[in-house]
Every structure is written in structure tokens, then in C-alpha cells.
Design a protein around this motif. Structure first.
Motif, short mmCIF file in Angstrom:
data_model
loop_
_atom_site.label_atom_id
_atom_site.label_comp_id
_atom_site.label_asym_id
_atom_site.label_seq_id
_atom_site.Cartn_x
_atom_site.Cartn_y
_atom_site.Cartn_z
N GLY A 143 0.81 -1.22 0.00
CA GLY A 143 0.00 0.00 0.00
C GLY A 143 0.84 1.27 0.00
O GLY A 143 0.43 2.28 0.57
N VAL A 144 1.99 1.24 -0.64
CA VAL A 144 2.88 2.40 -0.69
C VAL A 144 2.23 3.49 -1.53
O VAL A 144 1.85 3.26 -2.67
CB VAL A 144 4.25 2.03 -1.30
CG1 VAL A 144 5.13 3.26 -1.45
CG2 VAL A 144 4.94 0.97 -0.46
N GLU A 145 2.09 4.67 -0.95
CA GLU A 145 1.56 5.81 -1.71
C GLU A 145 2.65 6.35 -2.61
O GLU A 145 3.81 6.45 -2.20
CB GLU A 145 1.06 6.89 -0.76
CG GLU A 145 -0.18 6.49 0.01
CD GLU A 145 -0.78 7.63 0.79
OE1 GLU A 145 -0.64 8.80 0.35
OE2 GLU A 145 -1.38 7.37 1.84
N HIS A 146 2.25 6.69 -3.84
CA HIS A 146 3.22 7.19 -4.81
C HIS A 146 2.49 7.95 -5.90
O HIS A 146 1.30 7.76 -6.12
CB HIS A 146 4.03 6.03 -5.42
CG HIS A 146 3.17 5.03 -6.13
ND1 HIS A 146 2.81 5.17 -7.45
CD2 HIS A 146 2.60 3.88 -5.71
CE1 HIS A 146 2.06 4.14 -7.81
NE2 HIS A 146 1.91 3.36 -6.77
N PRO A 147 3.21 8.82 -6.61
CA PRO A 147 2.59 9.51 -7.74
C PRO A 147 2.24 8.50 -8.83
O PRO A 147 2.88 7.45 -8.94
CB PRO A 147 3.69 10.46 -8.24
CG PRO A 147 4.69 10.52 -7.16
CD PRO A 147 4.58 9.25 -6.38
N PRO A 148 1.24 8.79 -9.62
CA PRO A 148 0.86 7.86 -10.70
C PRO A 148 2.04 7.58 -11.63
O PRO A 148 2.85 8.46 -11.90
CB PRO A 148 -0.25 8.59 -11.45
CG PRO A 148 -0.73 9.65 -10.52
CD PRO A 148 0.41 9.99 -9.62
N ALA A 149 2.11 6.34 -12.08
CA ALA A 149 3.15 5.94 -13.01
C ALA A 149 2.60 4.82 -13.88
O ALA A 149 1.82 4.00 -13.41
CB ALA A 149 4.39 5.46 -12.27
N HIS A 150 3.00 4.81 -15.12
CA HIS A 150 2.70 3.68 -15.99
C HIS A 150 3.68 2.58 -15.61
O HIS A 150 4.86 2.84 -15.42
CB HIS A 150 2.86 4.04 -17.46
CG HIS A 150 1.95 5.14 -17.89
ND1 HIS A 150 0.62 4.96 -18.11
CD2 HIS A 150 2.21 6.45 -18.12
CE1 HIS A 150 0.07 6.11 -18.47
NE2 HIS A 150 1.01 7.03 -18.48
N ARG A 151 3.19 1.36 -15.53
CA ARG A 151 4.04 0.25 -15.13
C ARG A 151 3.99 -0.86 -16.16
O ARG A 151 2.91 -1.22 -16.64
CB ARG A 151 3.59 -0.31 -13.78
CG ARG A 151 4.46 -1.48 -13.32
CD ARG A 151 3.98 -2.05 -12.02
NE ARG A 151 2.74 -2.76 -12.24
CZ ARG A 151 1.94 -3.21 -11.28
NH1 ARG A 151 2.26 -2.98 -10.03
NH2 ARG A 151 0.86 -3.85 -11.56
N LEU A 152 5.14 -1.39 -16.47
CA LEU A 152 5.25 -2.54 -17.36
C LEU A 152 6.04 -3.60 -16.61
O LEU A 152 7.18 -3.36 -16.20
CB LEU A 152 5.98 -2.17 -18.66
CG LEU A 152 6.25 -3.31 -19.63
CD1 LEU A 152 4.94 -3.87 -20.17
CD2 LEU A 152 7.13 -2.83 -20.76
#
Length: 182
Positions: free
Chosen positions: A150-159
Motif C-alpha cells: 500500500g505504498v503511496e506514490h505519484p501515478p506511473a505507468h508500469r510494465l
């Protein structure tokens, strides 16, 4: 038959470098035998994984991970022991930021502060008790590694990266996941 004239003063298209529009780096999750991970306290106030830029010298991501780990912590791991598991992409200040997530497992190790102007301390931390604030790319990599944290983080596209072993296995390949959820 007519042909288009070739401008002899212009380098061939394949030999011209592209206009720079991205930063390319790797963050290394170092996990010990107890399941703890290594985090560094940056002088700017954030906690971060070891890592940094992939050098533009035909360096592989795994080689960059091993090099950055050695340079920043004094820990030495063979390139073959680095598992690259994800690519994350976000945009900061109009520049594409590509962060590769890598994982290295060690039995036990003592990390040294080799760049005291950047990192004040290295600490082995239980993944369920992460300190904050986290450096954004480190948070994104940790979330890709263990979504259950549940780590909060800025949005990122993930592959999700598929290993050579997974590609060589007969049968269907694991499904690639891309998303941009926080």
C-alpha cells in the motif's frame, strides 16, 4: 525513373542521436535473509533505494544496478544476480522519467555511506514499516514490487518485465501488466 535527392551534408537518419526527452535510471531493492530492505536517508529528507542513472555507454540495466549499488553502498553483487522486474514511467517537468525496478537478494550485508554529501545513513527496514517520506521513484518501484504494501506514490505507468527464463518456458507467456494506478 526519378529519385529524391539525398542531402550529403545531413548525417544518415540512423546515425543521428534523437533529441533528449527522457531520464533513464534504476532503483535497486536489496533484500536480506530476514526479508528487510535497504533504504538510504537522503540529505534532502527523503528515504530512497540505492540506484541512479543508467550510463549512456551501452551499459545494461542490470550492470547499472550492480554499479550503483557498489558506488553508493560498497555492496558488491554480480550483474547476473540482479533481477530487473519492472519499468515505470512518469513525467516530471516535461521530461519522461523511466525508472527500472531491480531486485537483489543478499544473505547479510553492511552498507557503507560512501557518498555522505547525498546519503546520511543506510538502514535495513521491514517492508511493512517503511519510513517516510519516500523518494517518488523509490515509492513507485516498491509499489510495483509489492502492491500489498500500500505504498503511496505519484501515478506511473508500469510494465512488468518478463525474464529470459520465463520467455524460454514453453507455453503461454505471463501476461504483461501495464497500469497507471497510484
Amino acid at each position: 525513373m526519378t529519385t529524391d535527392p539525398v542531402d550529403v551534408d545531413v548525417p544518415a537518419r540512423n546515425s543521428r542521436p534523437p533529441l533528449a526527452q527522457a531520464a533513464f535510471g534504476v532503483g535497486v531493492i536489496v533484500q536480506d535473509a530476514e526479508g528487510r530492505i535497504l533504504l538510504g536517508r537522503h540529505r534532502g529528507g527523503t528515504w530512497e533505494l540505492p540506484g541512479g542513472k543508467v550510463d549512456p555507454t551501452h551499459e545494461s540495466v542490470a550492470a547499472a544496478a550492480a554499479r550503483e549499488l557498489r558506488e553508493e553502498t560498497g555492496l558488491r553483487v554480480p550483474e547476473r544476480d540482479v533481477r530487473v522486474f519492472a519499468m515505470l514511467h512518469d513525467v516530471v517537468g516535461g521530461i519522461n522519467r523511466i525508472s527500472m525496478g531491480a531486485l537483489v537478494r543478499v544473505g547479510s550485508a553492511t552498507a557503507e555511506v560512501t557518498e555522505p554529501h547525498l546519503i546520511s545513513a543506510w538502514r535495513w527496514t521491514d517492508p511493512g514499516a517503511l519510513p517516510g517520506p519516500l523518494f517518488d521513484p523509490s515509492a513507485q518501484i516498491l509499489a510495483a514490487w509489492r502492491p500489498d504494501l500500500g505504498v503511496e506514490h505519484p501515478p506511473a505507468h508500469r510494465l512488468q518485465v518478463v525474464s529470459d527464463e520465463e520467455q524460454a518456458t514453453p507455453g503461454p507467456l505471463p501476461r504483461l501488466r501495464t497500469d497507471s494506478r497510484p
